[in-house]
Motif scaffolding. Structure first.
Motif, PDB file in Angstrom:
ATOM      1  N   VAL A 108     -58.715 -85.299  -0.095  1.00  0.00           N
ATOM      2  CA  VAL A 108     -59.703 -85.045   1.035  1.00  0.00           C
ATOM      3  C   VAL A 108     -58.531 -84.092   1.859  1.00  0.00           C
ATOM      4  N   ASN A 109     -58.734 -82.907   1.699  1.00  0.00           N
ATOM      5  CA  ASN A 109     -57.766 -82.042   2.689  1.00  0.00           C
ATOM      6  C   ASN A 109     -58.507 -81.955   4.074  1.00  0.00           C
ATOM      7  N   ASN A 110     -57.718 -82.550   4.726  1.00  0.00           N
ATOM      8  CA  ASN A 110     -58.103 -82.589   6.390  1.00  0.00           C
ATOM      9  C   ASN A 110     -57.178 -82.291   7.384  1.00  0.00           C
ATOM     10  N   ALA A 111     -55.791 -82.344   6.860  1.00  0.00           N
ATOM     11  CA  ALA A 111     -54.833 -81.735   7.730  1.00  0.00           C
ATOM     12  C   ALA A 111     -54.996 -80.052   8.215  1.00  0.00           C
ATOM     13  N   ALA A 112     -54.694 -80.126   9.466  1.00  0.00           N
ATOM     14  CA  ALA A 112     -54.790 -78.745  10.158  1.00  0.00           C
ATOM     15  C   ALA A 112     -54.081 -78.790  11.329  1.00  0.00           C
ATOM     16  N   ARG A 113     -53.698 -77.411  11.434  1.00  0.00           N
ATOM     17  CA  ARG A 113     -53.095 -76.865  13.021  1.00  0.00           C
ATOM     18  C   ARG A 113     -53.954 -76.270  13.574  1.00  0.00           C
ATOM     19  N   GLN A 114     -53.940 -76.582  15.080  1.00  0.00           N
ATOM     20  CA  GLN A 114     -54.637 -75.940  15.985  1.00  0.00           C
ATOM     21  C   GLN A 114     -53.844 -75.279  16.986  1.00  0.00           C
ATOM     22  N   THR A 115     -54.309 -74.138  17.449  1.00  0.00           N
ATOM     23  CA  THR A 115     -53.771 -73.822  18.806  1.00  0.00           C
ATOM     24  C   THR A 115     -54.537 -73.684  19.782  1.00  0.00           C
ATOM     25  N   HIS A 116     -54.047 -73.862  21.063  1.00  0.00           N
ATOM     26  CA  HIS A 116     -54.838 -73.778  22.258  1.00  0.00           C
ATOM     27  C   HIS A 116     -54.906 -72.493  22.951  1.00  0.00           C
ATOM     28  N   ALA A 117     -53.990 -71.635  22.460  1.00  0.00           N
ATOM     29  CA  ALA A 117     -53.951 -70.381  22.905  1.00  0.00           C
ATOM     30  C   ALA A 117     -55.041 -69.546  22.483  1.00  0.00           C
ATOM     31  N   GLY A 118     -55.618 -68.707  23.405  1.00  0.00           N
ATOM     32  CA  GLY A 118     -56.630 -67.638  22.859  1.00  0.00           C
ATOM     33  C   GLY A 118     -56.093 -66.735  22.163  1.00  0.00           C
ATOM     34  N   PHE A 119     -57.122 -66.144  21.340  1.00  0.00           N
ATOM     35  CA  PHE A 119     -56.872 -65.080  20.124  1.00  0.00           C
ATOM     36  C   PHE A 119     -55.935 -64.214  20.730  1.00  0.00           C
ATOM     37  N   GLU A 120     -56.493 -63.557  21.989  1.00  0.00           N
ATOM     38  CA  GLU A 120     -55.590 -62.664  22.680  1.00  0.00           C
ATOM     39  C   GLU A 120     -54.167 -62.842  23.076  1.00  0.00           C
ATOM     40  N   GLU A 121     -54.028 -64.122  23.269  1.00  0.00           N
ATOM     41  CA  GLU A 121     -52.637 -64.615  23.720  1.00  0.00           C
ATOM     42  C   GLU A 121     -51.766 -64.979  22.522  1.00  0.00           C
ATOM     43  N   MET A 122     -52.274 -65.419  21.343  1.00  0.00           N
ATOM     44  CA  MET A 122     -51.644 -65.884  20.275  1.00  0.00           C
ATOM     45  C   MET A 122     -50.654 -64.946  19.577  1.00  0.00           C
ATOM     46  N   SER A 123     -49.373 -65.624  19.427  1.00  0.00           N
ATOM     47  CA  SER A 123     -48.336 -64.626  18.614  1.00  0.00           C
ATOM     48  C   SER A 123     -48.495 -64.537  17.228  1.00  0.00           C
ATOM     49  N   LEU A 124     -47.973 -63.574  16.798  1.00  0.00           N
ATOM     50  CA  LEU A 124     -47.973 -63.441  15.073  1.00  0.00           C
ATOM     51  C   LEU A 124     -47.192 -64.531  14.507  1.00  0.00           C
ATOM     52  N   GLU A 125     -46.294 -65.144  15.004  1.00  0.00           N
ATOM     53  CA  GLU A 125     -45.727 -66.335  14.536  1.00  0.00           C
ATOM     54  C   GLU A 125     -46.546 -67.474  14.564  1.00  0.00           C
ATOM     55  N   GLU A 126     -47.443 -67.581  15.760  1.00  0.00           N
ATOM     56  CA  GLU A 126     -48.297 -68.886  15.651  1.00  0.00           C
ATOM     57  C   GLU A 126     -49.529 -68.592  14.646  1.00  0.00           C
ATOM     58  N   TRP A 127     -49.924 -67.198  14.535  1.00  0.00           N
ATOM     59  CA  TRP A 127     -50.904 -66.876  13.733  1.00  0.00           C
ATOM     60  C   TRP A 127     -50.394 -67.506  12.114  1.00  0.00           C
ATOM     61  N   ARG A 128     -49.496 -67.018  11.903  1.00  0.00           N
ATOM     62  CA  ARG A 128     -48.992 -67.240  10.378  1.00  0.00           C
ATOM     63  C   ARG A 128     -48.712 -68.773  10.396  1.00  0.00           C
ATOM     64  N   GLY A 129     -48.016 -69.326  11.158  1.00  0.00           N
ATOM     65  CA  GLY A 129     -48.159 -70.982  11.044  1.00  0.00           C
ATOM     66  C   GLY A 129     -49.231 -71.550  11.084  1.00  0.00           C
ATOM     67  N   MET A 130     -50.529 -71.175  11.748  1.00  0.00           N
ATOM     68  CA  MET A 130     -51.870 -71.736  11.468  1.00  0.00           C
ATOM     69  C   MET A 130     -52.312 -71.347  10.091  1.00  0.00           C
ATOM     70  N   MET A 131     -52.247 -70.258   9.590  1.00  0.00           N
ATOM     71  CA  MET A 131     -52.668 -69.769   8.427  1.00  0.00           C
ATOM     72  C   MET A 131     -52.086 -70.463   7.278  1.00  0.00           C
ATOM     73  N   ALA A 132     -50.515 -70.681   7.434  1.00  0.00           N
ATOM     74  CA  ALA A 132     -49.929 -71.587   6.372  1.00  0.00           C
ATOM     75  C   ALA A 132     -50.433 -72.933   6.410  1.00  0.00           C
TER      76      ALA A 132
END
Length: 156
Positions: free
Chosen positions: A98-122
Motif C-alpha cells: 500500500v503506497n500511502n506515504a506522501a509529501r504535501q506542501t501548504h504553500a500555494g502553487f504560485e508561492e512554491m519554490s522549484l526545490e519544494e516542487w522537486r521534493g514533492m514530486m520525488a
C-alpha cells in the motif's frame, strides 16, 4: 438489530504480508490496522516517525498479530530494498503493498519554490515507482502475484 460485519469477516488475509508506507499516522495507520485485523502480518513503514511506527507495530503485536516497524527513504532504491529484505526476513515475502506515504506542501502553487516542487514530486511520484518496482520484482519472482494499492490525495 444486527451489527456490521468486521473487517476479518469480509476479508481473509491470513498468511499474507503487507507493507504500508507512511503508516506511522493518518490514513496509513488506519490501513495498517485494518490489514492486521484481516489477518495480514503488517510492516509499518516510517521515514521520520519512528516512535509512532514502533508504537503501532507494538500495539498490533500486543493483540497477537505479526508486525514490524521499518524505516526507509522511499526515493532510494537501496534503502527500499533493504527494508523489504528486513520484512522478508522477519515476516515473509511482501504480498500486499500500500503506497500511502506522501509529501504535501501548504504553500500555494504560485508561492512554491522549484526545490519544494522537486521534493514533492520525488516523494509522491518517484517513491511510488521505486517501491512498486522493488516489491513487484519479488511478487513476480515468486510467481504468486500480489496486490498493489496506490493512495493519492486532492493535493496530487
Amino acid at each position: 438489530m444486527t451489527s456490521a460485519p468486521s473487517v476479518s469477516d469480509l476479508l481473509d488475509l491470513k498468511g499474507k504480508v503487507a507493507l504500508v508506507t507512511g503508516a506511522s499516522g493518518g490514513i496509513g495507520r488506519g490501513v495498517a490496522i485494518r490489514l492486521s485485523e484481516a489477518g495480514a502480518a503488517v510492516a509499518v513503514h516510517y521515514r521520520s516517525g519512528r516512535k509512532d511506527a514502533e508504537a503501532l507495530a507494538s500495539a498490533l503485536r500486543d493483540k497477537g498479530r505479526k508486525s514490524l516497524s521499518v524505516q526507509a527513504e522511499l526515493t532510494d532504491s537501496q534503502s527500499v530494498g533493504a527494508a523489504i529484505g528486513a520484512i522478508r526476513q522477519e515476516l515473509g515475502a511482501v504480498d500486499i503493498l500500500v503506497n500511502n506515504a506522501a509529501r504535501q506542501t501548504h504553500a500555494g502553487f504560485e508561492e512554491m519554490s522549484l526545490e519544494e516542487w522537486r521534493g514533492m514530486m520525488a516523494s509522491n511520484l518517484e517513491a511510488v515507482f521505486i517501491v512498486t518496482k522493488v516489491a513487484a520484482q519479488g511478487m513476480i519472482a515468486r510467481g504468486s502475484g500480489g496486490a498493489i494499492v496506490n493512495i493519492a490525495s486532492i493535493e496530487g
